[in-house]
Write a protein that holds these residues in place. Sequence first.
Motif, PDB file in Angstrom:
ATOM      1  N   UNK A  96     107.665  38.449  17.637  1.00  0.00           N
ATOM      2  CA  UNK A  96     107.721  39.917  17.733  1.00  0.00           C
ATOM      3  C   UNK A  96     109.049  40.460  18.281  1.00  0.00           C
ATOM      4  N   UNK A  97     110.091  40.487  17.448  1.00  0.00           N
ATOM      5  CA  UNK A  97     111.367  41.062  17.879  1.00  0.00           C
ATOM      6  C   UNK A  97     111.354  42.584  17.831  1.00  0.00           C
ATOM      7  N   UNK A  98     112.271  43.207  18.565  1.00  0.00           N
ATOM      8  CA  UNK A  98     112.467  44.652  18.502  1.00  0.00           C
ATOM      9  C   UNK A  98     113.924  44.975  18.781  1.00  0.00           C
ATOM     10  N   UNK A  99     114.578  45.657  17.839  1.00  0.00           N
ATOM     11  CA  UNK A  99     116.002  45.969  17.994  1.00  0.00           C
ATOM     12  C   UNK A  99     116.134  47.469  18.270  1.00  0.00           C
ATOM     13  N   UNK A 102     126.531  41.132  16.199  1.00  0.00           N
ATOM     14  CA  UNK A 102     125.966  42.240  16.969  1.00  0.00           C
ATOM     15  C   UNK A 102     126.898  42.564  18.133  1.00  0.00           C
ATOM     16  N   UNK A 103     127.332  43.794  18.212  1.00  0.00           N
ATOM     17  CA  UNK A 103     128.250  44.220  19.259  1.00  0.00           C
ATOM     18  C   UNK A 103     127.565  45.027  20.355  1.00  0.00           C
ATOM     19  N   UNK A 116     120.522  53.273   7.497  1.00  0.00           N
ATOM     20  CA  UNK A 116     120.960  53.848   6.221  1.00  0.00           C
ATOM     21  C   UNK A 116     121.514  55.265   6.405  1.00  0.00           C
ATOM     22  N   UNK A 117     120.850  56.063   7.223  1.00  0.00           N
ATOM     23  CA  UNK A 117     121.309  57.429   7.449  1.00  0.00           C
ATOM     24  C   UNK A 117     122.676  57.430   8.138  1.00  0.00           C
ATOM     25  N   UNK A 118     122.808  56.603   9.188  1.00  0.00           N
ATOM     26  CA  UNK A 118     124.094  56.519   9.892  1.00  0.00           C
ATOM     27  C   UNK A 118     125.218  56.122   8.941  1.00  0.00           C
ATOM     28  N   UNK A 119     124.943  55.140   8.107  1.00  0.00           N
ATOM     29  CA  UNK A 119     125.959  54.666   7.172  1.00  0.00           C
ATOM     30  C   UNK A 119     126.370  55.760   6.193  1.00  0.00           C
ATOM     31  N   UNK A 120     125.400  56.510   5.695  1.00  0.00           N
ATOM     32  CA  UNK A 120     125.700  57.519   4.682  1.00  0.00           C
ATOM     33  C   UNK A 120     126.433  58.736   5.235  1.00  0.00           C
ATOM     34  N   UNK A 121     126.205  59.067   6.498  1.00  0.00           N
ATOM     35  CA  UNK A 121     126.890  60.248   7.040  1.00  0.00           C
ATOM     36  C   UNK A 121     128.078  59.867   7.924  1.00  0.00           C
ATOM     37  N   UNK A 122     128.303  58.552   8.106  1.00  0.00           N
ATOM     38  CA  UNK A 122     129.495  58.098   8.808  1.00  0.00           C
ATOM     39  C   UNK A 122     129.496  58.278  10.302  1.00  0.00           C
ATOM     40  N   UNK A 123     128.359  58.029  10.954  1.00  0.00           N
ATOM     41  CA  UNK A 123     128.303  58.120  12.416  1.00  0.00           C
ATOM     42  C   UNK A 123     128.003  56.729  12.982  1.00  0.00           C
ATOM     43  N   UNK A 124     128.250  56.494  14.292  1.00  0.00           N
ATOM     44  CA  UNK A 124     128.042  55.168  14.879  1.00  0.00           C
ATOM     45  C   UNK A 124     126.608  54.667  14.716  1.00  0.00           C
ATOM     46  N   UNK A 125     126.489  53.375  14.424  1.00  0.00           N
ATOM     47  CA  UNK A 125     125.184  52.721  14.312  1.00  0.00           C
ATOM     48  C   UNK A 125     125.306  51.338  14.917  1.00  0.00           C
ATOM     49  N   UNK A 126     124.387  50.954  15.787  1.00  0.00           N
ATOM     50  CA  UNK A 126     124.502  49.660  16.445  1.00  0.00           C
ATOM     51  C   UNK A 126     124.002  48.515  15.566  1.00  0.00           C
ATOM     52  N   UNK A 127     123.436  48.825  14.390  1.00  0.00           N
ATOM     53  CA  UNK A 127     122.857  47.794  13.538  1.00  0.00           C
ATOM     54  C   UNK A 127     123.461  47.815  12.140  1.00  0.00           C
ATOM     55  N   UNK A 128     123.634  46.634  11.557  1.00  0.00           N
ATOM     56  CA  UNK A 128     124.025  46.521  10.162  1.00  0.00           C
ATOM     57  C   UNK A 128     122.766  46.268   9.328  1.00  0.00           C
TER      58      UNK A 128
END
Length: 431
Positions: A271-274, A251-252, A87-99
Amino acid sequence: MRELSGKRLLILGANPETAALVTVAKDMGVYTIVTDYDPKAYAKAFADKSYNVDAIDVDSLVILAKEERVDGVLVGVADALIPTYQKVCERIGVPCYATEEQVKVFTNKNFFKRKCEEYGILGVPEYRADEKKENITYPVIVKPTDSNSGKGITLCDTSEELEEAIETAKQASASNTYLLEEYMECEDVSIYYTLKDGKAYLSSMSDRYTYREQRKVSPVCLGDIFPSKVLDIFMKEEHPKFCKMFNELGIKNGIFYTSAFYRDGKFYVYDPGFRLQGGGFHLILKAAHGFDHREMLINYALTGDMGEPKFESLNDPYLSGKAAAVIWFLLKPGVIAKIDGIDYVKTHPDVIHFVQRFQEGDVIPESAAGTERQVFLRIFVLCNSDAGLRRTIKDLQNKVKVFDDCNNLMMLKGIDADEVIGKNENEREDS
C-alpha cells in the motif's frame, strides 16, 4: 512565506482530510480554489472559491486552471487523483513533484511491488491470478491493485469465498485488476519519507495496530505508536534500498508513505502513497520538530521549491526522544445518539490535534465494516515519555464514549496501551 501572498492554488479533491490543507494555504496568504464533483464536498467550505468540476476530468481541469490563472496545482488526500494532478501540471506548465512513471509505480499496488523487487524490497507473498485453487493456502487477502481506504478488500478463509472476493476487488479497481496475497498476522509498521532536493529522508516510522475481529473484511487501523520498535533494523537493512529506488526513479521532491509487515527479521511492504497522508503523520512531525509537510508541498506547488531550509537538521525519525501516537476510535454499525468526552479531548494538554468524522444523528452502515468509513475519531498525541503516552492513551479511551439509540456502546475495542508500549527499566514517569 510572504512571497506566496496572493498566489493562486488549485487543489484537487475536497474530502474532509483535505480541508486542513486548504486552511494552511490560506494562512500562508494563498488564494485557494478547490474542485470536486460533489457540490457538498466538505473542504469546499474552507476555500476562497470552489467548483463542481470532477477532479479526474483532466481537460476540464486544464480549462479551469487557465481561466483562474492559477500559479500551481496540488492534490488533496486521494490516491485516485495523483495521475490527474500530474497530467494537469504538465499541460499547464506548473511544478509537479511526480512524473508519469513515478505515478504509475506509486498508485498501483502491483507496479509498486514489482518495482520494489528490483531493489530487494520484499512485497507481501502472493499467488498468481491463474493459480490453481488447490495450491492456495488459506486465509488469503484479495485486494484491488489501485484502490485505497480498505475499499474492495476481502479476507477469504475458503476457496468457495474466493470468486466473489475477486469480483469485489475488480469492481473497486479502476483497472479491473486485483492481487491475491497471503494473510499476514504479524507486526505491522508505517513508513513515512520526505523527498527534498533529490535526497530521501525517513521522517517517521511507527508501529501500526489493526482491528482484526471483523473477520471477513480488511483489518482497520486502531493506531500508530512512534517511534517504531524496529526502527533501528529498518534504518540498517531497508533504508538504503529505498534511497536507491527513489534516486533511480528520479524522485526529487514529495511525500511518500508505505506500510510493511515485519516477520522473522524481514519487512514486506504494501500500500504505497505518493501524497500527503490522510492519517496525518505530518501533524506529529510538526509538533515534534516544527516543520509542516503541508506548507512544504504548497510552497513546492507555487515555486518549485519545498522550502524549509533547516529541514535536514530538524528531521529525526526517533522524534528527539519523545513518544507519540495517532489513536483511532472505530464504531459498530448503528445510529449515533450520544457522544461523550469530546470537550475533554479538546482541552487535554497532550493532544495536538483531533479529527471527528461523525456527529450525533449520523448512521454507520453495515457496509462500513473493514473501511475507514467506520472511523469516528482520530486523536494525535505527543508526550515526553513512553510512560506519559501510555497514561494519556488510556485516559482518552476512558473518557470518549459513543452510544446508539438503544443506549448501547458503539465503540469497538481500541488499542491496548499497556500491551503495545513496552516498559523499560529506565522509563521516565513524566509526560
